[in-house]
Design a protein around this motif. Structure first.
Motif, PDB file in Angstrom:
ATOM      1  N   VAL A  10     -46.077  17.221   6.654  1.00  0.00           N
ATOM      2  CA  VAL A  10     -44.712  17.970   6.586  1.00  0.00           C
ATOM      3  C   VAL A  10     -44.038  17.578   5.798  1.00  0.00           C
ATOM      4  CG1 VAL A  10     -42.788  18.916   7.752  1.00  0.00           C
ATOM      5  CG2 VAL A  10     -44.647  19.014   8.811  1.00  0.00           C
ATOM      6  N   HIS A  11     -43.615  16.326   5.588  1.00  0.00           N
ATOM      7  CA  HIS A  11     -43.096  15.501   4.512  1.00  0.00           C
ATOM      8  C   HIS A  11     -43.639  15.693   3.142  1.00  0.00           C
ATOM      9  CE1 HIS A  11     -40.031  12.806   2.551  1.00  0.00           C
ATOM     10  NE2 HIS A  11     -41.411  12.169   1.965  1.00  0.00           N
ATOM     11  N   GLU A  12     -44.733  15.698   3.204  1.00  0.00           N
ATOM     12  CA  GLU A  12     -45.610  15.786   1.950  1.00  0.00           C
ATOM     13  C   GLU A  12     -45.553  17.406   1.611  1.00  0.00           C
ATOM     14  OE1 GLU A  12     -50.284  16.172   0.837  1.00  0.00           O
ATOM     15  OE2 GLU A  12     -49.865  14.790   2.184  1.00  0.00           O
ATOM     16  N   LEU A  13     -45.369  18.183   2.292  1.00  0.00           N
ATOM     17  CA  LEU A  13     -45.331  19.604   1.975  1.00  0.00           C
ATOM     18  C   LEU A  13     -43.928  19.866   1.515  1.00  0.00           C
ATOM     19  CD1 LEU A  13     -47.665  21.405   4.566  1.00  0.00           C
ATOM     20  CD2 LEU A  13     -48.114  21.106   2.247  1.00  0.00           C
ATOM     21  N   GLU A  14     -42.888  19.386   2.096  1.00  0.00           N
ATOM     22  CA  GLU A  14     -41.653  19.675   1.862  1.00  0.00           C
ATOM     23  C   GLU A  14     -41.398  19.040   0.519  1.00  0.00           C
ATOM     24  OE1 GLU A  14     -39.586  17.868   5.095  1.00  0.00           O
ATOM     25  OE2 GLU A  14     -39.266  19.952   6.128  1.00  0.00           O
ATOM     26  N   THR A  15     -41.956  17.815   0.117  1.00  0.00           N
ATOM     27  CA  THR A  15     -41.818  17.276  -1.233  1.00  0.00           C
ATOM     28  C   THR A  15     -42.413  18.234  -2.043  1.00  0.00           C
ATOM     29  OG1 THR A  15     -41.384  15.123  -0.174  1.00  0.00           O
ATOM     30  CG2 THR A  15     -42.222  15.283  -2.503  1.00  0.00           C
ATOM     31  N   ARG A  16     -43.662  18.469  -1.983  1.00  0.00           N
ATOM     32  CA  ARG A  16     -44.370  19.481  -2.828  1.00  0.00           C
ATOM     33  C   ARG A  16     -43.462  20.712  -3.300  1.00  0.00           C
ATOM     34  NH1 ARG A  16     -50.412  20.233  -1.581  1.00  0.00           N
ATOM     35  NH2 ARG A  16     -50.116  18.202  -1.816  1.00  0.00           N
ATOM     36  N   GLN A  17     -42.965  21.591  -2.043  1.00  0.00           N
ATOM     37  CA  GLN A  17     -42.048  22.423  -2.005  1.00  0.00           C
ATOM     38  C   GLN A  17     -40.759  22.244  -3.074  1.00  0.00           C
ATOM     39  OE1 GLN A  17     -40.821  24.153   1.442  1.00  0.00           O
ATOM     40  NE2 GLN A  17     -40.185  26.086   0.616  1.00  0.00           N
ATOM     41  N   ASN A  18     -40.322  21.205  -2.801  1.00  0.00           N
ATOM     42  CA  ASN A  18     -39.032  20.811  -3.648  1.00  0.00           C
ATOM     43  C   ASN A  18     -39.334  20.872  -5.069  1.00  0.00           C
ATOM     44  OD1 ASN A  18     -37.352  20.765  -1.572  1.00  0.00           O
ATOM     45  ND2 ASN A  18     -37.629  18.822  -0.998  1.00  0.00           N
ATOM     46  N   VAL A  19     -40.583  20.194  -5.352  1.00  0.00           N
ATOM     47  CA  VAL A  19     -40.973  19.663  -6.602  1.00  0.00           C
ATOM     48  C   VAL A  19     -41.253  21.165  -7.268  1.00  0.00           C
ATOM     49  CG1 VAL A  19     -42.640  18.955  -8.351  1.00  0.00           C
ATOM     50  CG2 VAL A  19     -41.819  17.335  -6.486  1.00  0.00           C
ATOM     51  N   ASN A  20     -42.006  22.092  -6.649  1.00  0.00           N
ATOM     52  CA  ASN A  20     -42.307  23.527  -6.933  1.00  0.00           C
ATOM     53  C   ASN A  20     -41.200  24.420  -7.373  1.00  0.00           C
ATOM     54  OD1 ASN A  20     -45.165  22.685  -7.126  1.00  0.00           O
ATOM     55  ND2 ASN A  20     -45.560  23.747  -4.992  1.00  0.00           N
ATOM     56  N   SER A  21     -40.012  24.258  -6.677  1.00  0.00           N
ATOM     57  CA  SER A  21     -39.032  25.003  -6.779  1.00  0.00           C
ATOM     58  C   SER A  21     -38.016  24.571  -7.952  1.00  0.00           C
ATOM     59  CB  SER A  21     -37.688  24.798  -5.727  1.00  0.00           C
ATOM     60  OG  SER A  21     -37.273  23.307  -5.652  1.00  0.00           O
ATOM     61  N   LEU A  22     -38.375  23.540  -8.553  1.00  0.00           N
ATOM     62  CA  LEU A  22     -37.825  23.113  -9.973  1.00  0.00           C
ATOM     63  C   LEU A  22     -38.544  23.498 -11.224  1.00  0.00           C
ATOM     64  CD1 LEU A  22     -36.927  19.319  -8.919  1.00  0.00           C
ATOM     65  CD2 LEU A  22     -35.517  21.483  -8.975  1.00  0.00           C
ATOM     66  N   VAL A  23     -39.682  24.099 -11.010  1.00  0.00           N
ATOM     67  CA  VAL A  23     -40.298  24.645 -12.010  1.00  0.00           C
ATOM     68  C   VAL A  23     -40.635  26.206 -11.753  1.00  0.00           C
ATOM     69  CG1 VAL A  23     -41.275  22.458 -12.812  1.00  0.00           C
ATOM     70  CG2 VAL A  23     -42.748  23.913 -11.072  1.00  0.00           C
ATOM     71  N   ASP A  24     -41.041  26.853 -13.070  1.00  0.00           N
ATOM     72  CA  ASP A  24     -41.383  28.211 -13.009  1.00  0.00           C
ATOM     73  C   ASP A  24     -42.779  28.573 -12.755  1.00  0.00           C
ATOM     74  OD1 ASP A  24     -42.546  28.098 -15.454  1.00  0.00           O
ATOM     75  OD2 ASP A  24     -40.851  29.005 -16.426  1.00  0.00           O
ATOM     76  N   GLU A  25     -43.311  29.782 -12.796  1.00  0.00           N
ATOM     77  CA  GLU A  25     -44.700  29.933 -12.542  1.00  0.00           C
ATOM     78  C   GLU A  25     -45.611  29.333 -13.801  1.00  0.00           C
ATOM     79  OE1 GLU A  25     -44.619  34.325 -12.724  1.00  0.00           O
ATOM     80  OE2 GLU A  25     -43.580  34.551 -10.746  1.00  0.00           O
ATOM     81  N   ASP A  26     -44.949  29.099 -14.799  1.00  0.00           N
ATOM     82  CA  ASP A  26     -45.754  28.465 -15.816  1.00  0.00           C
ATOM     83  C   ASP A  26     -45.716  26.956 -16.038  1.00  0.00           C
ATOM     84  OD1 ASP A  26     -46.478  31.144 -17.014  1.00  0.00           O
ATOM     85  OD2 ASP A  26     -44.625  31.223 -18.016  1.00  0.00           O
ATOM     86  N   GLY A  27     -45.077  26.586 -15.022  1.00  0.00           N
ATOM     87  CA  GLY A  27     -44.651  24.914 -14.714  1.00  0.00           C
ATOM     88  C   GLY A  27     -43.728  24.511 -15.881  1.00  0.00           C
ATOM     89  N   ALA A  28     -42.916  25.420 -16.347  1.00  0.00           N
ATOM     90  CA  ALA A  28     -41.926  24.899 -17.160  1.00  0.00           C
ATOM     91  C   ALA A  28     -40.613  24.614 -16.344  1.00  0.00           C
ATOM     92  CB  ALA A  28     -41.320  26.019 -17.823  1.00  0.00           C
ATOM     93  N   PRO A  29     -39.858  23.528 -16.663  1.00  0.00           N
ATOM     94  CA  PRO A  29     -38.630  23.309 -15.738  1.00  0.00           C
ATOM     95  C   PRO A  29     -37.634  24.642 -15.915  1.00  0.00           C
ATOM     96  CG  PRO A  29     -39.007  21.794 -17.716  1.00  0.00           C
ATOM     97  CD  PRO A  29     -39.863  22.888 -17.702  1.00  0.00           C
ATOM     98  N   MET A  30     -36.881  24.548 -14.638  1.00  0.00           N
ATOM     99  CA  MET A  30     -36.130  25.784 -14.425  1.00  0.00           C
ATOM    100  C   MET A  30     -34.545  25.247 -14.669  1.00  0.00           C
ATOM    101  SD  MET A  30     -37.671  27.921 -11.031  1.00  0.00           S
ATOM    102  CE  MET A  30     -36.376  28.752 -11.039  1.00  0.00           C
ATOM    103  N   ILE A  31     -34.601  24.078 -14.819  1.00  0.00           N
ATOM    104  CA  ILE A  31     -33.299  23.541 -15.057  1.00  0.00           C
ATOM    105  C   ILE A  31     -33.258  22.775 -16.452  1.00  0.00           C
ATOM    106  CG2 ILE A  31     -32.467  23.393 -12.662  1.00  0.00           C
ATOM    107  CD1 ILE A  31     -33.023  20.310 -12.990  1.00  0.00           C
TER     108      ILE A  31
END
Length: 120
Positions: free
Chosen positions: A92-113
């Motif tokens: 669960v921790h691994e998936l949450e970390t992955r989800q947090n990282v994914n929320s920082l990039v758009d669909e193309d992998g570019a940073p959203m911030i």
């Protein structure tokens, strides 16, 4: 062998044979059919002796040993469940970390911030 095991447990060899007949202890056998008692068998015999010395009859000892066996099984099951819970918590921790990282990039992998460098 039976004489040594009886001596170590502080009981008569015939008593040991009786315990074996009642299923309280089940020693290994050699190819020549000689009883071979393990350290666990000796410890079990010591427990049986302790219980009978306290006034518990053989039927009571059988019941106590059965309950102890069940308790040991449950303890093992609980340990296995704790290990599974720890693995699931790690996942669960691994998936949450992955989800947090994914929320920082758009669909193309570019940073959203955008990170700006502050000039002195």
């Amino acid at each position: 062998m039976i004489g040594v095991a009886a001596e170590l447990a502080g009981i008569h060899p015939q008593t040991l044979r009786s315990y074996e007949q009642r299923g309280l202890v089940n020693p290994q056998r050699t190819s020549g059919n000689t009883r071979m008692y393990s350290q666990a068998d000796i410890e079990r015999l010591e427990l049986i002796t302790e219980l009978t010395d306290e006034g518990i009859n053989v039927a009571g000892v059988i019941r106590i040993l059965d309950l102890q066996g069940r308790l040991d099984e449950r303890d093992s099951e609980i340990d296995d469940l704790h290990k599974k819970v720890r693995r699931l918590a790690d996942r669960v921790h691994e998936l949450e970390t992955r989800q947090n990282v994914n929320s920082l990039v758009d669909e193309d992998g570019a940073p959203m911030i955008t990170v700006r460098r502050l000039l002195p």
